[in-house]
Write a protein that holds these residues in place. Structure first.
Motif, PDB file in Angstrom:
ATOM      1  N   SER A  78     -39.919   2.985 -35.902  1.00  0.00           N
ATOM      2  CA  SER A  78     -38.581   3.082 -35.928  1.00  0.00           C
ATOM      3  C   SER A  78     -37.813   3.705 -37.243  1.00  0.00           C
ATOM      4  O   SER A  78     -36.840   4.225 -36.962  1.00  0.00           O
ATOM      5  CB  SER A  78     -38.278   1.733 -35.586  1.00  0.00           C
ATOM      6  N   GLN A 124     -34.412   0.717 -28.800  1.00  0.00           N
ATOM      7  CA  GLN A 124     -35.259  -0.179 -28.009  1.00  0.00           C
ATOM      8  C   GLN A 124     -34.493  -1.127 -27.255  1.00  0.00           C
ATOM      9  O   GLN A 124     -35.181  -1.240 -25.891  1.00  0.00           O
ATOM     10  CB  GLN A 124     -36.255  -0.812 -29.128  1.00  0.00           C
ATOM     11  N   ASP A 164     -36.240   5.190 -28.894  1.00  0.00           N
ATOM     12  CA  ASP A 164     -37.222   4.476 -29.366  1.00  0.00           C
ATOM     13  C   ASP A 164     -37.712   3.120 -28.488  1.00  0.00           C
ATOM     14  O   ASP A 164     -37.015   2.582 -27.915  1.00  0.00           O
ATOM     15  CB  ASP A 164     -36.582   3.437 -30.529  1.00  0.00           C
ATOM     16  N   GLU A 165     -38.982   3.441 -28.118  1.00  0.00           N
ATOM     17  CA  GLU A 165     -39.828   2.819 -26.967  1.00  0.00           C
ATOM     18  C   GLU A 165     -39.118   2.532 -25.758  1.00  0.00           C
ATOM     19  O   GLU A 165     -38.965   1.453 -25.251  1.00  0.00           O
ATOM     20  CB  GLU A 165     -40.339   1.483 -27.603  1.00  0.00           C
TER      21      GLU A 165
HETATM   22 MG   LIG Z   1     -40.095  -0.064 -33.918  1.00  0.00          MG
END
Ligand SMILES: [Mg+2]
Ligand SMILES: Nc1ncnc2c1ncn2[C@@H]1O[C@H](COP(=O)(O)OP(=O)(O)O)[C@@H](O)[C@H]1O
Length: 232
Positions: free
Chosen positions: A48, A93, A169-170
């Motif tokens: 991240s 995320q 992010d993910e």
């Molecule tokens: Mg992360």
């Protein structure tokens, strides 16, 4: 490689809040223009941090990031905000939608920052939400949406200013397999339009789609390769 859209040189980030954490250590990498790239590695190892630095959301402790010919790490804060708003879309995320705003308004916010007129904001936000399959949820607030639907609002918001680069992010971290499948299709479409997409992921299905893979361990680059196996 000549056709990199993003390039880093000895990119490092040290967090020092009571104790020192070296989150990223002298990372040199290049992301080919128009590619679908993924960043992989264990939890807590700097993925991240790297994505935030690539998108100019944070400043490194040392080292450089270039976006095209612009060295992001040396531009002033207001210029950086302008470049971010115009060129980079970010899907966080946990989506980071504003809870009191509707889907439409959450997407509009991104355009407000880029100085788009209100009428145009509304039209384009509705168009983008239609595109991600949420045409019937324009007036819904985030708590009235499923995880997959919130994700799609976040994607619509990230695409609001027609960015060249989409950073995620993910994004499939909290989705069921059907929602993940839909997400993969959307990512594929965005990439097919010529946008560069960079995704932090643990998902093998996302990694399988990627043309370029970046491996991070202990804040260090372990690999930076395209899927033909050519090291860069
Ligand atoms: Mg992360
Ligand atoms: N804002 C912060 N302040 C202090 N430490 C941080 C901060 N953000 C991340 N870290 C630390 O930096 C390291 C890398 O974190 P992160 O980039 O979030 O990893 P990943 O995304 O791979 O899980 C971790 O040890 C994490 O605790």
């Amino acid at each position: 490689m000549n056709n990199a859209i993003i390039r880093t040189e000895k990119l490092s980030k040290v967090y020092d809040r009571g104790f020192r954490t070296v989150a990223l250590q002298e990372v040199n990498l290049q992301i080919p223009r128009g590619s679908l790239a993924c960043i992989m590695g264990p939890s807590g190892h700097g993925k991240s941090t790297l994505l935030h630095l690539l998108g100019g959301l944070d400043r490194p402790s040392s080292g450089k990031v270039w976006l095209d010919e612009v060295e992001l790490t040396s531009v002033a804060a207001d210029r950086l905000a302008e470049i971010r708003a115009r060129k980079i879309g970010f899907v966080f995320q946990f989506f980071n939608l504003l809870p009191v705003l509707t889907s439409l308004e959450n997407v509009q916010v991104a355009m407000m920052l880029a100085g788009v007129s209100k009428k145009e904001q509304q039209e384009r936000a509705a168009e983008l939400l239609n595109l991600v399959g949420l045409g019937d949820k324009l007036r819904a607030r985030p708590n009235q949406l499923s995880g997959g639907q919130r994700q799609r609002v976040a994607i619509a918001r990230a695409l609001a200013n027609d960015p060249e680069i989409l950073l995620m992010d993910e994004p499939s971290g909290n989705l069921d397999s059907r929602a993940e499948q839909e997400l993969l299709e959307q990512i594929g479409q965005v990439n097919d339009q010529g946008k560069t997409v960079v995704i932090v992921t643990h998902s093998e299905s996302v990694a399988a789609m990627a043309q370029h893979r970046i491996y991070i361990r202990d804040g260090q680059l372990m690999g930076n390769m395209d899927t033909t196996g050519e090291n860069r």
